[in-house]
Design a protein around this motif. Structure first.
Motif, PDB file in Angstrom:
ATOM      1  N   PHE A 109      43.319  40.707 -16.514  1.00 24.34           N
ATOM      2  CA  PHE A 109      41.915  41.057 -16.680  1.00 24.34           C
ATOM      3  C   PHE A 109      41.305  41.695 -15.439  1.00 24.34           C
ATOM      4  N   ALA A 110      41.724  41.240 -14.252  1.00 24.90           N
ATOM      5  CA  ALA A 110      41.166  41.785 -13.008  1.00 24.90           C
ATOM      6  C   ALA A 110      42.256  41.788 -11.941  1.00 24.90           C
ATOM      7  N   PRO A 111      43.129  42.792 -11.948  1.00 24.06           N
ATOM      8  CA  PRO A 111      44.261  42.824 -11.015  1.00 24.06           C
ATOM      9  C   PRO A 111      43.811  42.747  -9.560  1.00 24.06           C
ATOM     10  N   SER A 112      44.265  41.709  -8.875  1.00 24.38           N
ATOM     11  CA  SER A 112      43.762  41.416  -7.534  1.00 24.38           C
ATOM     12  C   SER A 112      44.155  42.466  -6.503  1.00 24.38           C
ATOM     13  N   ASP A 113      45.259  43.188  -6.724  1.00 23.10           N
ATOM     14  CA  ASP A 113      45.670  44.180  -5.739  1.00 23.10           C
ATOM     15  C   ASP A 113      44.692  45.344  -5.660  1.00 23.10           C
ATOM     16  N   VAL A 114      43.886  45.540  -6.708  1.00 23.83           N
ATOM     17  CA  VAL A 114      42.852  46.574  -6.699  1.00 23.83           C
ATOM     18  C   VAL A 114      41.484  45.955  -6.440  1.00 23.83           C
ATOM     19  N   VAL A 115      41.197  44.853  -7.132  1.00 21.88           N
ATOM     20  CA  VAL A 115      39.858  44.258  -7.093  1.00 21.88           C
ATOM     21  C   VAL A 115      39.535  43.662  -5.729  1.00 21.88           C
ATOM     22  N   GLN A 116      40.445  42.843  -5.172  1.00 22.56           N
ATOM     23  CA  GLN A 116      40.113  42.128  -3.944  1.00 22.56           C
ATOM     24  C   GLN A 116      39.835  43.045  -2.757  1.00 22.56           C
ATOM     25  N   PRO A 117      40.648  44.104  -2.524  1.00 23.81           N
ATOM     26  CA  PRO A 117      40.307  44.996  -1.410  1.00 23.81           C
ATOM     27  C   PRO A 117      38.945  45.654  -1.577  1.00 23.81           C
TER      28      PRO A 117
ATOM     29  N   TRP B 265      31.330  47.881 -17.175  1.00 19.52           N
ATOM     30  CA  TRP B 265      31.621  48.310 -18.535  1.00 19.52           C
ATOM     31  C   TRP B 265      33.105  48.139 -18.856  1.00 19.52           C
ATOM     32  N   SER B 266      33.396  47.928 -20.119  1.00 17.03           N
ATOM     33  CA  SER B 266      34.782  47.876 -20.576  1.00 17.03           C
ATOM     34  C   SER B 266      35.436  49.231 -20.362  1.00 17.03           C
ATOM     35  N   ARG B 267      36.765  49.243 -20.368  1.00 16.94           N
ATOM     36  CA  ARG B 267      37.480  50.493 -20.090  1.00 16.94           C
ATOM     37  C   ARG B 267      37.170  51.585 -21.115  1.00 16.94           C
ATOM     38  N   ASP B 268      36.868  51.175 -22.354  1.00 11.71           N
ATOM     39  CA  ASP B 268      36.536  52.183 -23.362  1.00 11.71           C
ATOM     40  C   ASP B 268      35.049  52.520 -23.381  1.00 11.71           C
ATOM     41  N   ARG B 269      34.294  51.931 -22.424  1.00 12.49           N
ATOM     42  CA  ARG B 269      32.869  52.232 -22.226  1.00 12.49           C
ATOM     43  C   ARG B 269      31.997  51.853 -23.419  1.00 12.49           C
ATOM     44  N   THR B 270      32.423  50.895 -24.211  1.00 15.17           N
ATOM     45  CA  THR B 270      31.641  50.521 -25.389  1.00 15.17           C
ATOM     46  C   THR B 270      30.727  49.329 -25.156  1.00 15.17           C
ATOM     47  N   ARG B 271      31.002  48.516 -24.119  1.00 12.21           N
ATOM     48  CA  ARG B 271      30.202  47.316 -23.920  1.00 12.21           C
ATOM     49  C   ARG B 271      30.277  46.863 -22.464  1.00 12.21           C
ATOM     50  N   VAL B 272      29.263  46.123 -22.056  1.00 12.37           N
ATOM     51  CA  VAL B 272      29.252  45.519 -20.723  1.00 12.37           C
ATOM     52  C   VAL B 272      29.953  44.175 -20.803  1.00 12.37           C
ATOM     53  N   ILE B 273      30.945  43.988 -19.949  1.00 11.93           N
ATOM     54  CA  ILE B 273      31.761  42.775 -19.988  1.00 11.93           C
ATOM     55  C   ILE B 273      31.538  41.876 -18.780  1.00 11.93           C
ATOM     56  N   GLY B 274      30.805  42.368 -17.791  1.00  9.47           N
ATOM     57  CA  GLY B 274      30.605  41.557 -16.599  1.00  9.47           C
ATOM     58  C   GLY B 274      29.651  42.215 -15.627  1.00  9.47           C
TER      59      GLY B 274
ATOM     60  N   VAL C 172      35.863  51.845  -8.188  1.00  9.80           N
ATOM     61  CA  VAL C 172      37.254  51.432  -7.978  1.00  9.80           C
ATOM     62  C   VAL C 172      37.624  50.320  -8.950  1.00  9.80           C
ATOM     63  N   ILE C 173      36.730  49.363  -9.140  1.00 14.13           N
ATOM     64  CA  ILE C 173      37.016  48.167  -9.928  1.00 14.13           C
ATOM     65  C   ILE C 173      36.985  48.420 -11.424  1.00 14.13           C
ATOM     66  N   GLU C 174      35.980  49.123 -11.887  1.00 13.33           N
ATOM     67  CA  GLU C 174      35.731  49.240 -13.333  1.00 13.33           C
ATOM     68  C   GLU C 174      36.916  49.789 -14.131  1.00 13.33           C
ATOM     69  N   PRO C 175      37.636  50.787 -13.621  1.00 12.81           N
ATOM     70  CA  PRO C 175      38.750  51.308 -14.438  1.00 12.81           C
ATOM     71  C   PRO C 175      39.908  50.351 -14.655  1.00 12.81           C
ATOM     72  N   VAL C 176      39.973  49.241 -13.880  1.00 12.79           N
ATOM     73  CA  VAL C 176      41.144  48.358 -14.014  1.00 12.79           C
ATOM     74  C   VAL C 176      40.813  46.976 -14.564  1.00 12.79           C
TER      75      VAL C 176
END
Length: 242
Positions: A76-84, A195-204, A233-237
């Motif tokens: 859901f939130a890959p740490s190698d991208v999100v944490q940095p 937003w979700s990856r498909d841009r249809t809804r806010v997930i967080g 950086v975060i939203e696409p993953v």
């Protein structure tokens, strides 16, 4: 069978940060379930590694759930991208930065980077929160459907929703949420919807929180610019594609 499974999972969800351990009779009383049923369910979960039992007979979450949690988190939130990205934002802003996702009528903090300042806001990983107070909550709630917002209001016991609906309309128009001393005294917050990856809804939401005086006036546009860079950086993953 499904009813039995629902009941078993309902017992499992009673294990929270606030109440991480339970005895059989204690949990039976809390849930109104016969203690023999609770005993069988907890023993079954323990036999499969989802719970552990201490010498006093109390149960707590087991390593199998930790393993599954790690799988879910990396999906859901890959740490190698999100944490940095969170670390960089915390460094640039000087404040605590955290990522949250909606789960039913609540939000859950899944990732964070702490401020290095002595006076700072603290939130725990895995902490759940209502969606009616705080910038991090409103950035999520503002973009939910009427039905979801109504369910959140019912859960929070809100009968008069005119004020919060007006505030959420402002969040939707501005594209961000800013609060001061709303969720906690002396604490201010600034948050962007995720937003979700498909841009249809806010997930967080991606949020900054700290002493209210540091999140006012001219600091807001500067912080928003940094937050938008991190969100790009975060939203696409994060989240799921569907």
């Amino acid at each position: 069978m499904l009813k039995t499974l629902d009941g078993a999972l309902a017992l499992l969800t009673r294990f929270t940060l606030r109440e991480p351990t339970w005895g059989v009779r204690e949990l039976a009383k809390e849930t109104g379930t016969h203690h023999a049923v609770v005993h069988r369910v907890l023993a079954t979960f323990a036999a499969n590694g989802f719970l552990t039992q201490d010498s006093a007979g109390r149960y707590s979450l087991g390593m199998r759930l930790f393993e599954l949690g790690q799988v879910a988190h990396r999906t859901f939130a890959p740490s190698d991208v999100v944490q940095p990205a969170l670390d960089a934002l915390a460094h640039e802003s000087g404040e605590t930065v955290f990522l949250s996702f909606i789960d039913g009528a609540e939000g859950v903090c899944t990732d964070m980077a702490q401020s290095r300042q002595q006076l700072r806001f603290s939130i725990e990983l895995g902490q759940r929160f209502g969606l009616v107070a705080g910038a991090h909550a409103k950035a999520i709630l503002a973009f939910q459907t009427d039905a979801v917002r109504a369910a959140v209001y019912r859960e929070a016991g809100l009968l008069d929703t005119a004020d919060i609906e007006a505030r959420l309309a402002t969040v939707r128009a501005d594209g961000f949420s800013h609060t001061s001393e709303e969720a906690a005294a002396t604490v201010g917050g600034l948050a962007l919807p995720l937003w979700s990856r498909d841009r249809t809804r806010v997930i967080g939401s991606l949020a900054i929180a700290g002493p209210a005086q540091r999140l006012e006036g001219e600091a807001i546009p500067r912080l928003l610019d940094e937050m938008k860079k991190a969100r790009d950086v975060i939203e696409p993953v994060v989240g799921l594609t569907r």
